[in-house]
Write a protein that holds these residues in place. Structure first.
Motif, PDB file in Angstrom:
ATOM      1  N   LYS A  25       0.885  -1.093  -0.200  1.00 34.85           N
ATOM      2  CA  LYS A  25       0.034  -0.070  -0.123  1.00 34.85           C
ATOM      3  C   LYS A  25       0.793   1.223   0.054  1.00 34.85           C
ATOM      4  CE  LYS A  25      -4.294  -1.814   2.085  1.00 34.85           C
ATOM      5  NZ  LYS A  25      -5.304  -1.831   2.924  1.00 34.85           N
ATOM      6  N   VAL A  26       1.838   1.205   0.727  1.00 35.44           N
ATOM      7  CA  VAL A  26       2.664   2.597   0.750  1.00 35.44           C
ATOM      8  C   VAL A  26       3.510   2.578  -0.819  1.00 35.44           C
ATOM      9  CG1 VAL A  26       4.944   3.353   1.676  1.00 35.44           C
ATOM     10  CG2 VAL A  26       3.206   2.190   3.050  1.00 35.44           C
ATOM     11  N   ARG A  27       3.795   1.488  -1.311  1.00 33.59           N
ATOM     12  CA  ARG A  27       4.513   1.592  -2.607  1.00 33.59           C
ATOM     13  C   ARG A  27       3.367   2.013  -3.677  1.00 33.59           C
ATOM     14  NH1 ARG A  27       6.655  -3.128  -0.904  1.00 33.59           N
ATOM     15  NH2 ARG A  27       5.215  -4.590  -2.388  1.00 33.59           N
ATOM     16  N   VAL A  28       2.010   1.716  -3.647  1.00 34.66           N
ATOM     17  CA  VAL A  28       0.974   2.043  -4.556  1.00 34.66           C
ATOM     18  C   VAL A  28       0.661   3.604  -4.350  1.00 34.66           C
ATOM     19  CG1 VAL A  28      -1.558   1.832  -4.990  1.00 34.66           C
ATOM     20  CG2 VAL A  28       0.061   0.041  -4.684  1.00 34.66           C
ATOM     21  N   LEU A  29       0.648   4.017  -2.956  1.00 33.18           N
ATOM     22  CA  LEU A  29       0.604   5.533  -2.505  1.00 33.18           C
ATOM     23  C   LEU A  29       1.762   6.219  -2.958  1.00 33.18           C
ATOM     24  CD1 LEU A  29      -0.849   7.488  -0.757  1.00 33.18           C
ATOM     25  CD2 LEU A  29       0.526   7.238   1.145  1.00 33.18           C
ATOM     26  N   LEU A  30       2.841   5.938  -2.884  1.00 36.06           N
ATOM     27  CA  LEU A  30       3.964   6.752  -3.563  1.00 36.06           C
ATOM     28  C   LEU A  30       4.012   6.806  -5.069  1.00 36.06           C
ATOM     29  CD1 LEU A  30       6.833   8.199  -3.162  1.00 36.06           C
ATOM     30  CD2 LEU A  30       7.711   6.044  -3.060  1.00 36.06           C
ATOM     31  N   ALA A  31       3.660   5.732  -5.472  1.00 37.23           N
ATOM     32  CA  ALA A  31       3.595   5.598  -7.137  1.00 37.23           C
ATOM     33  C   ALA A  31       2.250   6.621  -7.510  1.00 37.23           C
ATOM     34  CB  ALA A  31       3.302   4.385  -7.723  1.00 37.23           C
ATOM     35  N   ASP A  32       1.279   6.653  -6.855  1.00 38.88           N
ATOM     36  CA  ASP A  32       0.046   7.577  -7.225  1.00 38.88           C
ATOM     37  C   ASP A  32       0.717   8.969  -6.852  1.00 38.88           C
ATOM     38  OD1 ASP A  32      -2.647   7.994  -8.041  1.00 38.88           O
ATOM     39  OD2 ASP A  32      -3.132   8.035  -5.979  1.00 38.88           O
ATOM     40  N   LEU A  33       1.345   9.402  -5.955  1.00 39.29           N
ATOM     41  CA  LEU A  33       1.743  10.610  -5.665  1.00 39.29           C
ATOM     42  C   LEU A  33       2.907  11.149  -6.792  1.00 39.29           C
ATOM     43  CD1 LEU A  33       2.137  10.710  -1.754  1.00 39.29           C
ATOM     44  CD2 LEU A  33       0.233  11.944  -3.171  1.00 39.29           C
ATOM     45  N   LEU A  34       3.562  10.280  -7.273  1.00 40.84           N
ATOM     46  CA  LEU A  34       4.777  10.586  -8.185  1.00 40.84           C
ATOM     47  C   LEU A  34       3.875  10.950  -9.512  1.00 40.84           C
ATOM     48  CD1 LEU A  34       7.388   8.033  -7.119  1.00 40.84           C
ATOM     49  CD2 LEU A  34       7.665  10.383  -7.198  1.00 40.84           C
ATOM     50  N   THR A  35       2.898  10.139  -9.656  1.00 40.91           N
ATOM     51  CA  THR A  35       2.309  10.246 -11.403  1.00 40.91           C
ATOM     52  C   THR A  35       1.491  11.520 -11.059  1.00 40.91           C
ATOM     53  OG1 THR A  35       0.166   9.081 -10.454  1.00 40.91           O
ATOM     54  CG2 THR A  35       1.975   7.673 -11.591  1.00 40.91           C
ATOM     55  N   HIS A  36       1.125  12.177 -10.196  1.00 41.28           N
ATOM     56  CA  HIS A  36       0.538  13.314 -10.047  1.00 41.28           C
ATOM     57  C   HIS A  36       1.283  14.314  -9.302  1.00 41.28           C
ATOM     58  CE1 HIS A  36      -2.958  10.555  -9.869  1.00 41.28           C
ATOM     59  NE2 HIS A  36      -3.169  11.350 -10.888  1.00 41.28           N
ATOM     60  N   ARG A  37       2.804  14.464  -9.496  1.00 40.52           N
ATOM     61  CA  ARG A  37       3.815  15.314  -9.016  1.00 40.52           C
ATOM     62  C   ARG A  37       3.400  16.826  -9.418  1.00 40.52           C
ATOM     63  NH1 ARG A  37       9.473  15.125 -11.918  1.00 40.52           N
ATOM     64  NH2 ARG A  37       8.934  16.316 -13.613  1.00 40.52           N
ATOM     65  N   ASN A  38       3.760  17.845  -8.412  1.00 36.99           N
ATOM     66  CA  ASN A  38       3.358  19.161  -8.876  1.00 36.99           C
ATOM     67  C   ASN A  38       1.964  19.594  -8.867  1.00 36.99           C
ATOM     68  OD1 ASN A  38       6.396  19.787  -8.830  1.00 36.99           O
ATOM     69  ND2 ASN A  38       6.138  19.317 -10.964  1.00 36.99           N
ATOM     70  N   GLN A  39       1.026  18.629  -8.244  1.00 32.74           N
ATOM     71  CA  GLN A  39      -0.213  18.889  -8.382  1.00 32.74           C
ATOM     72  C   GLN A  39      -0.723  18.531  -6.900  1.00 32.74           C
ATOM     73  OE1 GLN A  39      -2.438  16.287 -11.007  1.00 32.74           O
ATOM     74  NE2 GLN A  39      -0.875  16.630 -12.515  1.00 32.74           N
ATOM     75  N   VAL A  40      -1.977  19.237  -6.280  1.00 28.38           N
ATOM     76  CA  VAL A  40      -2.541  19.018  -5.027  1.00 28.38           C
ATOM     77  C   VAL A  40      -3.145  17.630  -5.441  1.00 28.38           C
ATOM     78  CG1 VAL A  40      -4.174  19.685  -3.462  1.00 28.38           C
ATOM     79  CG2 VAL A  40      -2.498  21.367  -4.229  1.00 28.38           C
ATOM     80  N   VAL A  41      -3.187  16.903  -4.601  1.00 29.60           N
ATOM     81  CA  VAL A  41      -3.897  15.441  -4.394  1.00 29.60           C
ATOM     82  C   VAL A  41      -4.759  15.324  -3.289  1.00 29.60           C
ATOM     83  CG1 VAL A  41      -3.940  13.017  -4.800  1.00 29.60           C
ATOM     84  CG2 VAL A  41      -1.734  14.407  -5.882  1.00 29.60           C
ATOM     85  N   SER A  42      -6.013  15.468  -3.382  1.00 27.74           N
ATOM     86  CA  SER A  42      -6.816  15.290  -2.357  1.00 27.74           C
ATOM     87  C   SER A  42      -6.870  14.077  -1.609  1.00 27.74           C
ATOM     88  CB  SER A  42      -8.333  16.008  -2.726  1.00 27.74           C
ATOM     89  OG  SER A  42      -8.947  14.922  -3.370  1.00 27.74           O
ATOM     90  N   ALA A  43      -7.133  14.006  -0.350  1.00 27.48           N
ATOM     91  CA  ALA A  43      -7.528  12.686   0.130  1.00 27.48           C
ATOM     92  C   ALA A  43      -8.374  11.781  -0.383  1.00 27.48           C
ATOM     93  CB  ALA A  43      -7.676  13.159   1.593  1.00 27.48           C
ATOM     94  N   ASP A  44      -9.520  12.447  -0.712  1.00 30.52           N
ATOM     95  CA  ASP A  44     -10.546  11.590  -1.446  1.00 30.52           C
ATOM     96  C   ASP A  44     -10.159  11.066  -2.863  1.00 30.52           C
ATOM     97  OD1 ASP A  44     -12.522  12.173   0.282  1.00 30.52           O
ATOM     98  OD2 ASP A  44     -13.151  14.103  -0.838  1.00 30.52           O
TER      99      ASP A  44
END
Length: 50
Positions: A25-44
């Motif tokens: 889950k931590v790897r998936v979270l990191l990958a998700d954040l990396l794919t949206h870098r320089n963007q605000v990513v909401s908790a939802d």
């Protein structure tokens, strides 16, 4: 730090040492954040993606 997201997630320090990212889950979270870098990513959005 350097991140590789094509294929398996890979994380290395600037010196080239591999960094272990524990847990799927931590790897998936990191990958998700990396794919949206320089963007605000909401908790939802993170919840929906995970």
């Amino acid at each position: 730090m350097q991140f590789g997201v094509l294929g398996p997630l890979a994380v290395t320090t600037d010196a080239g040492e591999p960094v272990v990212v524990p847990g799927a889950k931590v790897r998936v979270l990191l990958a998700d954040l990396l794919t949206h870098r320089n963007q605000v990513v909401s908790a939802d959005r993170l919840i929906d993606d995970l």
